[in-house]
Scaffold this active site. Structure first.
Site, mmCIF file in Angstrom:
data_model
loop_
_atom_site.group_PDB
_atom_site.id
_atom_site.type_symbol
_atom_site.label_atom_id
_atom_site.label_comp_id
_atom_site.label_asym_id
_atom_site.label_seq_id
_atom_site.Cartn_x
_atom_site.Cartn_y
_atom_site.Cartn_z
ATOM 1 N N GLU A 228 -2.790 4.874 0.750
ATOM 2 C CA GLU A 228 -3.714 5.391 1.921
ATOM 3 C C GLU A 228 -3.475 6.771 2.499
ATOM 4 O O GLU A 228 -2.437 7.448 2.111
ATOM 5 C CB GLU A 228 -2.937 4.686 3.207
ATOM 6 C CG GLU A 228 -3.271 3.105 3.239
ATOM 7 C CD GLU A 228 -4.888 2.684 3.654
ATOM 8 O OE1 GLU A 228 -5.415 3.802 4.142
ATOM 9 O OE2 GLU A 228 -5.266 1.717 3.882
ATOM 10 N N CYS A 229 -4.709 7.214 2.821
ATOM 11 C CA CYS A 229 -4.433 8.755 3.141
ATOM 12 C C CYS A 229 -3.740 9.042 4.551
ATOM 13 O O CYS A 229 -3.281 10.199 4.680
ATOM 14 C CB CYS A 229 -5.849 9.399 3.277
ATOM 15 S SG CYS A 229 -6.846 8.593 4.639
#
Length: 239
Positions: A228-229
């Site tokens: 995930e960012c």
């Protein structure tokens, strides 16, 4: 009542009422409840384009923005133009304080290889915090079946990480649901999806999935533990 003062029981009741609602119903509730202090972030995935398609009918004046890291695919930015032509919605580009050249010079080269979390933080998280300042709620296009982090999300609830309400109209849709809607309604989408890219982020950290890879996010941050960012991962305060 200010959203931040609502209790877990309040959000549980809201989610109970909206759990079986269709995405357009959830969006209408969001507009009626929060507009004009309602905003939306989109990376121009098919889910985001579906929400834009719906907002064009419900309330096209909702402010929509894209976190332009400077590393986006040309096809992604071209889709922004097609969205404007189709729906009349001009998606704002929200950028970091430094250009890519300035950022890489500051760090003696790109950070996305050795320090991708820092790169995402500087070029996505910080700009998002600035972009949602002054708003009461933001719309995202995540689905619960995309990742373990996203499976823990609610349709609507308090987002402690960014300090406002987060609304996920497509949370309960599947990959099949999304593409069935795109086809049926001729929603514009990124042509890279037809070239083996089920999930599209920044070009240095995204590749087409390999044959046999069933995870639609398998092409993101390949070879790293990162999935995930950080925009949609939950802090302990949100669990």
């Amino acid at each position: 009542m200010p959203a931040e003062t609502l209790t877990r029981a309040d959000w549980t009741e809201t989610n109970r009422r909206l759990k079986e609602a269709q995405p357009d119903e959830i969006l209408r509730w969001a507009v009626e409840t929060f507009y004009p202090k309602l905003t939306m972030a989109t990376a121009f995935g098919p889910e985001g384009c579906i929400i834009l398609h719906m907002l064009a009918e419900i309330e096209p004046k909702v402010r929509v923005f894209n976190l332009d890291t400077g590393y986006q695919f040309a096809e992604t930015l071209e889709l922004r133009t097609r969205i404007a032509e189709r729906y009349g919605i001009e998606v704002e580009l929200v950028r970091a304080d430094t250009t890519v050249a300035e950022y890489e010079a500051l760090h003696s080269g790109p950070l996305y290889v050795e320090r991708p979390d820092q790169c995402c933080f500087d070029r996505k998280i910080v700009p998002l915090r600035r972009a949602v300042n002054g708003y009461d709620a933001w719309i995202s296009s995540i689905r619960a079946d995309q990742s373990a982090h996203r499976a823990k999300a609610d349709v609507v609830g308090w987002d402690a990480k960014f300090g406002l309400v987060k609304i996920n109209p497509l949370l309960n849709w599947t990959y099949r649901d999304v593409w069935a809607y795109v086809v049926a309604n001729q929603v514009p989408y990124n042509p890279l999806h037809d070239q083996g890219y089920p999930s599209i982020g920044c070009w240095p950290c995204t590749r087409a999935v390999a044959p046999g890879e069933s995870d639609e996010r398998a092409g993101r941050w390949v070879g790293q533990a990162k999935t995930e960012c950080g925009l949609h991962s939950l802090d302990s305060s949100q669990l």
